[in-house]
Design an enzyme around this catalytic site. Structure first.
Site, PDB file in Angstrom:
ATOM      1  N   HIS A 216       0.525  -1.189  -0.056  1.00  0.00           N
ATOM      2  CA  HIS A 216      -0.196  -0.135  -0.003  1.00  0.00           C
ATOM      3  C   HIS A 216       1.018   1.084  -0.013  1.00  0.00           C
ATOM      4  O   HIS A 216       0.782   2.053   1.357  1.00  0.00           O
ATOM      5  CB  HIS A 216      -0.801  -0.253   1.097  1.00  0.00           C
ATOM      6  CG  HIS A 216      -2.144  -1.187   1.230  1.00  0.00           C
ATOM      7  ND1 HIS A 216      -1.340  -2.766   1.742  1.00  0.00           N
ATOM      8  CD2 HIS A 216      -2.846  -1.475   1.079  1.00  0.00           C
ATOM      9  CE1 HIS A 216      -2.796  -2.644   2.045  1.00  0.00           C
ATOM     10  NE2 HIS A 216      -3.473  -2.672   0.997  1.00  0.00           N
ATOM     11  N   HIS A 316      -9.247  -2.453  -9.988  1.00  0.00           N
ATOM     12  CA  HIS A 316      -9.472  -3.429  -8.069  1.00  0.00           C
ATOM     13  C   HIS A 316     -10.442  -3.031  -8.130  1.00  0.00           C
ATOM     14  O   HIS A 316     -11.214  -1.890  -8.587  1.00  0.00           O
ATOM     15  CB  HIS A 316      -8.492  -1.606  -8.366  1.00  0.00           C
ATOM     16  CG  HIS A 316      -8.129  -1.950  -6.807  1.00  0.00           C
ATOM     17  ND1 HIS A 316      -8.515  -1.601  -5.931  1.00  0.00           N
ATOM     18  CD2 HIS A 316      -7.277  -2.520  -5.778  1.00  0.00           C
ATOM     19  CE1 HIS A 316      -8.254  -2.061  -4.783  1.00  0.00           C
ATOM     20  NE2 HIS A 316      -7.100  -2.785  -5.021  1.00  0.00           N
TER      21      HIS A 316
END
Length: 402
Positions: A216, A316
């Site tokens: 991330h 996504h």
């Protein structure tokens, strides 16, 4: 044909919360009574504030407009308030409104959206799933040393189960916490744990499945390169968002020094941010989220730009099934589609909230043939599961990693 009305729904996502704490759905209604469905993925404000933002954009730019005039609405929203620059919150709000317009246009013409964006080129769409815990909350206590987010052996067991169910790729992110103070150097424990995960899962699934290594944006470029070098022997399909998203030049440094393909895009919005990624060579797999990127037409333009660089798209999903349905429409008509994120097999609440669930078979999604997005909201289920909290959809740690 004019848009006359707006309906919004903040829907709590019951345990195990796969895809987030809640979903924000909307409907646009035309003067002929046709309804278009959309979903907004905005993680920067609380859900009730986001609904007020949706209402504001609707009143200023969407109400009274012809839903077919998507280019004009896009430019008016993009430039609102003397901005003309990528704004992740504003474009997230518009994304849901835009996909609802496409749903209306598809219903009016009797065509799936993918037929209006160039026509279907993929009969079925390869999918992957995150390695969620087998049961219980998607947010297990960090003190539990045996769940799939911290225990390589448990993660390998789950990977085998997903592969046996039909998936040919699985994603996991063992590299440690991510904070508002990143990027940083990974510590040796995080590197060792990451290698242990990749090794255990590769040994368990062999060549039956690709490994998708998620991060991330935790790391500096040099830190990400250190980690990538140790992951390379296990041949992951991608190394996701290894550095923070705001400086693609740094991500490009990672891409140049690893054999693992770099993927990125869930935190980016509009073609302008994705153009920088492509120009810098920062990633060869683009992970736009249709509830944030600016909508279906913007995503289709990004997919076209990616084609010119031999880059692929992998839409996504960390939200609900309406964004999932929009992802499917884009993937079906994009020659450079690679793989689609799936919330496991689209069962549970992701099926209950739709009148007809997304069709998943043996690792693939089958694009719907119904007009528009191909899905309809089950309003009874939506209204029976309101979310009254104020939490953000997704949050980062607020303190530096010690």
């Amino acid at each position: 044909m004019k848009i006359t009305d707006l309906k919004t729904f903040i829907v709590g996502n019951p345990p195990p919360h796969h895809g987030g704490r809640y979903f924000i759905f909307l409907k646009l209604v035309t003067d002929s009574g046709v309804e278009g469905l959309g979903e907004v993925y905005v993680a920067t404000f609380g859900p009730h504030t986001v609904v007020r933002m949706i209402e504001d954009v609707f009143e200023r730019h969407i109400k009274g407009q012809d839903p077919r005039r998507i280019e004009t609405m896009t430019r008016r929203v993009y430039g609102t308030g003397y901005s003309l620059r990528p704004d992740v919150s504003l474009m997230g709000v518009f994304s849901g409104l835009e996909m609802a317009c496409w749903d209306i246009v598809g219903k009016e013409t009797g065509q799936p959206v993918y037929e209006l964006l160039g026509g279907r080129v993929h009969e079925r769409l390869r999918t992957y799933t995150y390695l969620y815990p087998k049961s219980g909350s998607a947010y297990p206590e960090t003190t539990d040393a045996d769940h799939v987010y911290v225990n390589p052996a448990r993660a390998a067991e789950r990977a085998v189960e997903e592969v046996e169910a039909g998936f040919t790729a699985v994603k996991f992110d063992p590299a440690g916490p991510y904070t508002v103070f990143d990027g940083r150097q990974p510590d040796l424990e995080s590197i060792a744990r990451s290698v242990a995960f990749v090794r255990a899962i590769r040994e368990a699934v062999g060549t039956r499945a690709d490994l998708l290594f998620g991060t991330h944006g935790q790391f500096t470029a040099s830190g990400a390169i250190r980690l990538a070098k140790q992951l390379e022997p296990y041949d992951p399909l991608w190394f996701e968002e290894p550095t923070p998203p705001e400086v693609p030049e740094e991500m490009a440094r990672v891409a140049r020094q690893t054999s693992i393909p770099i993927s990125t895009g869930e935190r980016l919005t509009t073609k302008y941010e994705f153009a920088r990624v492509l120009e810098q060579g920062a990633a060869s797999i683009l992970q736009m989220n249709l509830g944030r990127v600016g909508g279906l037409l913007e995503a289709k333009k990004i997919a076209g730009m990616a084609e010119t660089r031999y880059a692929q798209i992998a839409p996504h999903l960390y939200c609900g099934p309406v964004v999932g349905a929009a992802n499917i429409q884009l993937a079906a008509c994009s020659p450079n589609f690679l793989i689609l994120e799936s919330i496991r097999t689209w069962g549970g609440f992701h099926a209950e909230i739709l009148q007809t669930p997304i069709r998943w078979e043996e690792g693939y999604v089958l694009p719907p043939t119904a007009p528009g997005l191909g899905v309809e909201l089950n309003e009874a289920v939506a209204l029976a599961n309101p979310y009254d909290g104020t939490a953000l959809h997704l949050e980062m740690h607020g303190n530096p990693v010690p």
